[in-house]
Design a protein around this motif. Sequence first.
Motif, mmCIF file in Angstrom:
data_model
loop_
_atom_site.group_PDB
_atom_site.id
_atom_site.type_symbol
_atom_site.label_atom_id
_atom_site.label_comp_id
_atom_site.label_asym_id
_atom_site.label_seq_id
_atom_site.Cartn_x
_atom_site.Cartn_y
_atom_site.Cartn_z
ATOM 1 N N ASP A 26 -1.248 6.693 6.185
ATOM 2 C CA ASP A 26 -2.610 6.539 5.655
ATOM 3 C C ASP A 26 -2.673 5.452 4.587
ATOM 4 O OD1 ASP A 26 -3.433 8.571 7.304
ATOM 5 O OD2 ASP A 26 -3.314 10.132 5.782
ATOM 6 N N ILE A 27 -1.663 5.404 3.724
ATOM 7 C CA ILE A 27 -1.653 4.397 2.655
ATOM 8 C C ILE A 27 -1.576 2.990 3.238
ATOM 9 C CG2 ILE A 27 -0.263 3.460 0.754
ATOM 10 C CD1 ILE A 27 0.467 6.383 0.061
ATOM 11 N N TYR A 28 -0.687 2.793 4.202
ATOM 12 C CA TYR A 28 -0.578 1.468 4.827
ATOM 13 C C TYR A 28 -1.851 1.109 5.592
ATOM 14 C CZ TYR A 28 4.348 0.629 3.758
ATOM 15 O OH TYR A 28 5.535 0.364 3.113
ATOM 16 N N LEU A 29 -2.482 2.104 6.215
ATOM 17 C CA LEU A 29 -3.733 1.842 6.919
ATOM 18 C C LEU A 29 -4.815 1.388 5.951
ATOM 19 C CD1 LEU A 29 -5.624 1.925 9.366
ATOM 20 C CD2 LEU A 29 -5.947 4.376 8.935
ATOM 21 N N ILE A 30 -4.938 2.075 4.818
ATOM 22 C CA ILE A 30 -5.929 1.697 3.809
ATOM 23 C C ILE A 30 -5.631 0.296 3.274
ATOM 24 C CG2 ILE A 30 -6.812 2.240 1.503
ATOM 25 C CD1 ILE A 30 -6.331 5.212 2.189
#
Length: 289
Positions: free
Chosen positions: A16-20
């Motif tokens: 999720d962090i990398y996607l954001i």
Amino acid sequence: MTNRAKNSNRETWLTDIYLIAFLMMVSGLALGMAATQTHYLLINVTFLAVTICLILFTYFWGIITGLLLNLAFMFAQILIVIYVSQTHADTVAWGLLFWMILPLLLSISFYGMTAHLRKLQADNVKLRQDLIERGAFDESTNLRTTVSFIEDTAVFTETNRRFNLPVTTMIIRIRYFQEMRSMISDSQLSELLQLVSETIKDAMRTNDITYLLDRTNPTWGVLLFTNADGAGIAGKRIKDKFDKALLDSDNLATLEVRLMVGVASWDAEKMKNPYDLMNAGIKETEYDV
């Protein structure tokens, strides 16, 4: 929480962090392209195409290759900016500076997102394989097996002891299966097992659990919080649904297939373990005529 659950939770958060981060970089790239003047359109489009290629190279060839290609792109940009600065106003170089860092960040964030997503997928595959290896699930029908039936029956019977809720098992078999087996192909057998499994699941309530207890002599089981009469009604519903589904099957409609249903309720005085309940239900199928 187990180590596997912790690792899975960690991988989910990192994904999720990398996607954001990737979405933020895309937004920054869009703003940078919009902020530059119109006569830099060709440079922007060219750099955008190169950035997409860098992301793909990083994804398919790995992070090291991606970093090296991004560094090469940075060096190429420096040469281009120097050339453009010599032929245009000095502000041109500043207008293109966002291309120096954003392609690298986009490559890293996209690679990080997909790498952790692949780890999650690998963990899910391994978990499924572990469950199958331990005998908890049947691979073809995705139903729980005898191992799970025995474990769950212990929970059901404990609930019966504490709260006096009726616990009943319903056993389903195919009538004259051994005689039928030599007359049907392997593909028909696989489809038949799937059809019976789906029919049972569709006919039962969401809190009733269905099991495939035996594949050699196909035997299904269901655990229910109800009495024998309630289970009998459910058994008739399964038979009716199966007869209709059999007629709708192109590959099985010509077969004479009938189900046998046996119902047995937990009796704490006569039964000592989950196998007693299962065997009682199997015994009852012999009287279903």
